[in-house]
Enzyme design. Structure first.
Site, PDB file in Angstrom:
ATOM      1  N   GLN A   8       0.813  -1.226   0.000  1.00 30.18           N
ATOM      2  CA  GLN A   8       0.000   0.000   0.000  1.00 30.18           C
ATOM      3  C   GLN A   8       0.844   1.272   0.000  1.00 30.18           C
ATOM      4  OE1 GLN A   8      -3.255   0.423  -0.354  1.00 30.18           O
ATOM      5  NE2 GLN A   8      -3.896  -1.709  -0.217  1.00 30.18           N
TER       6      GLN A   8
ATOM      7  N   CYS B  45     -10.110  -8.249  -0.107  1.00 27.29           N
ATOM      8  CA  CYS B  45     -10.003  -9.708  -0.020  1.00 27.29           C
ATOM      9  C   CYS B  45     -10.881 -10.264   1.080  1.00 27.29           C
ATOM     10  CB  CYS B  45      -8.568 -10.121   0.261  1.00 27.29           C
ATOM     11  SG  CYS B  45      -7.404  -9.263  -0.747  1.00 27.29           S
TER      12      CYS B  45
ATOM     13  N   SER C 181       3.407  -3.984  -5.016  1.00 29.54           N
ATOM     14  CA  SER C 181       2.364  -4.458  -5.933  1.00 29.54           C
ATOM     15  C   SER C 181       2.111  -3.392  -6.986  1.00 29.54           C
ATOM     16  CB  SER C 181       1.085  -4.723  -5.132  1.00 29.54           C
ATOM     17  OG  SER C 181       0.070  -5.188  -5.989  1.00 29.54           O
TER      18      SER C 181
HETATM   19  C1  LIG Z   1      -1.080  -4.652   2.377  1.00 31.66           C
HETATM   20  C2  LIG Z   1      -1.424  -5.614   1.288  1.00 31.66           C
HETATM   21  N1  LIG Z   1      -0.667  -6.706   1.113  1.00 31.66           N
HETATM   22  C3  LIG Z   1      -0.916  -7.589   0.141  1.00 31.66           C
HETATM   23  C4  LIG Z   1      -1.962  -7.420  -0.720  1.00 31.66           C
HETATM   24  C5  LIG Z   1      -2.213  -8.421  -1.805  1.00 31.66           C
HETATM   25  O1  LIG Z   1      -1.917  -7.815  -3.029  1.00 31.66           O
HETATM   26  P1  LIG Z   1      -2.152  -8.529  -4.432  1.00 31.66           P
HETATM   27  O2  LIG Z   1      -3.537  -8.182  -4.813  1.00 31.66           O
HETATM   28  O3  LIG Z   1      -1.139  -7.884  -5.346  1.00 31.66           O
HETATM   29  O4  LIG Z   1      -1.935  -9.978  -4.259  1.00 31.66           O
HETATM   30  C6  LIG Z   1      -2.786  -6.297  -0.586  1.00 31.66           C
HETATM   31  C7  LIG Z   1      -3.978  -6.118  -1.453  1.00 31.66           C
HETATM   32  O5  LIG Z   1      -5.012  -5.647  -1.030  1.00 31.66           O
HETATM   33  C8  LIG Z   1      -2.500  -5.367   0.443  1.00 31.66           C
HETATM   34  O6  LIG Z   1      -3.248  -4.279   0.604  1.00 31.66           O
END
Ligand SMILES: Cc1ncc(COP(=O)(O)O)c(C=O)c1O
Length: 390
Positions: A184, A330, A204
């Protein structure tokens, strides 16, 4: 309460961002004329390989890292899995103890649970009411068997920015690997892996105006880590799979744009963020801001409105043209109260009445004004019909 603007207002940039048109332009040739496989020796392959290495450099630059320390993956979920499981597997002879926070993203929480089932010991530290981890607690929790500390840089639900520079210093002193999930924060606030003593860092692409399907894990040179995906030996043997060059080129372009524009963008977002926070706290009785008021991501807002269901609120707002969220994209399907909000001390009924608004590159002041106009009315109406009404 009719929708008074024509286009929809997207306030869920923490879930995912649209691809910037400059990013899309950079990617397009890599789907067609520059389609080579980076492992091929002919000129098509070499062209793709060159683009891959230039991209590695761009992502490394935004972290103050060396290009060889960047491994491209398919998502932050994959990077986090590789960081936790890869370090655990490679260092289990040294110790089997790992420290995390209770507000990590599901992919860190679940990877830790799996490692627990494989005989590793996981310490889940407490956080304070703002979601801050105490570096003193980290110092106390590290023991002889500790091999890894994994604490996220900025929380995806409440935006709190953790004291990772202090944590990095402690881990370095104690000789323990330090991983941080910066999905983030990468591209939004400054990160320097050397100054912050970070050994592994997750990023990401789709959270910073790049495409989905690309991400990276920074792995400090000399770190002992096992791959999770075996095959042709791509990405220094740490992530076999034919490389998704178009997505990685887009990710790198997004990183270059962030490097140039991040500071100004953050200033602009902070102004809009604070206008919305102050307006809502003033206009909506009983509203509460979750997360650290100052040490928070420039684009994150998270409120609790006692007496209502977050899901009903999201649906009403969507009807009025505002896309928002109750928390993490998620976990929001599970309809369970957020583990982050429970960890900062909210009661389940308070956690159910939460709203995350995350701003971004295309959020305008008139969008904030519109939210300030309609949100108090929606909350009032939902409270009137709520079964929780006192
Ligand atoms: C802090 C954090 N880590 C990991 C992820 C997972 O990211 P990705 O969608 O690229 O797998 C997210 C996605 O919401 C996130 O906000």
């Amino acid at each position: 309460m009719k929708k008074t603007i024509t286009s929809k207002i997207y306030l869920d940039y923490a879930a995912t961002t649209p691809v910037d048109s400059r990013v899309l332009k950079a990617m397009l040739p890599y789907f067609s004329e520059k389609f080579g496989n980076t492992m091929s020796w002919h000129s098509f392959g070499q062209e793709a390989k060159e683009a891959l290495e230039e991209s590695r450099e761009a992502v490394a630059n935004l972290l103050g890292a060396k290009p060889q320390e960047i491994i491209f993956t398919g998502s932050a979920t994959e990077s986090n899995n590789l960081a936790l499981k890869g370090i655990a597997l490679a260092n289990r002879d040294r110790g089997r103890h790992i420290i995390i926070s209770p507000i990590e993203h599901a992919c860190v929480m679940e990877s830790s649970k799996w490692l627990e089932s494989q005989g590793f010991e996981i310490t889940r530290l407490k956080v304070d009411k703002y979601g801050l981890v105490s570096s003193d607690d980290i110092r106390k929790a590290i023991k002889k068997e500790t091999i890894l500390v994994s604490i996220m840089h900025a929380n995806n639900e409440i935006g709190t920015i953790e004291p990772i520079e202090e944590i990095g210093k402690i881990c370095k002193e104690k000789g323990v690997y330090f991983h941080t999930d910066a999905a983030q924060s990468f591209g939004k606030i400054l990160i320097d892996v050397n100054k912050m003593n970070i050994d592994l860092l997750t990023t990401s692409s789709h959270k910073m105006y790049g495409p989905k399907g690309a991400a990276a894990l920074f792995i400090r040179k000399g770190t002992k880590i096992e791959p999770l995906i075996h095959g042709g030996g791509h990405e220094s043997g740490l992530r076999s799979s034919t490389v998704n060059v178009a997505a990685i080129v887009g990710f790198a372009e997004a990183a270059r744009i962030c490097e140039r524009e991040m500071k100004k963008e953050a200033q602009r977002e902070i102004k809009l963020r604070d206008k919305l926070i102050n307006g809502v706290l003033k206009k909506i009785e009983g509203s509460h801001l979750n997360g650290e008021p100052k040490k928070r991501l420039p684009n994150n807002i998270n409120f609790s409105f006692p007496g209502i269901e977050g899901e009903s609120l999201i649906m009403q707002l969507d009807f009025l043209g505002i896309a928002a969220s109750t928390g993490s994209a998620c976990s929001s399907e599970k309809l369970e109260p957020s583990h982050v909000l429970l960890a900062i001390g909210l009661k389940p009924e308070q956690a159910h009445g939460s709203l995350r608004l995350s701003l971004g590159r295309w959020t305008k002041e008139k969008d904030i004004d519109y939210v300030l106009e309609v949100l108090p009315k929606v909350v009032k109406r939902l409270r009137e019909i709520s079964p929780f009404k006192r």
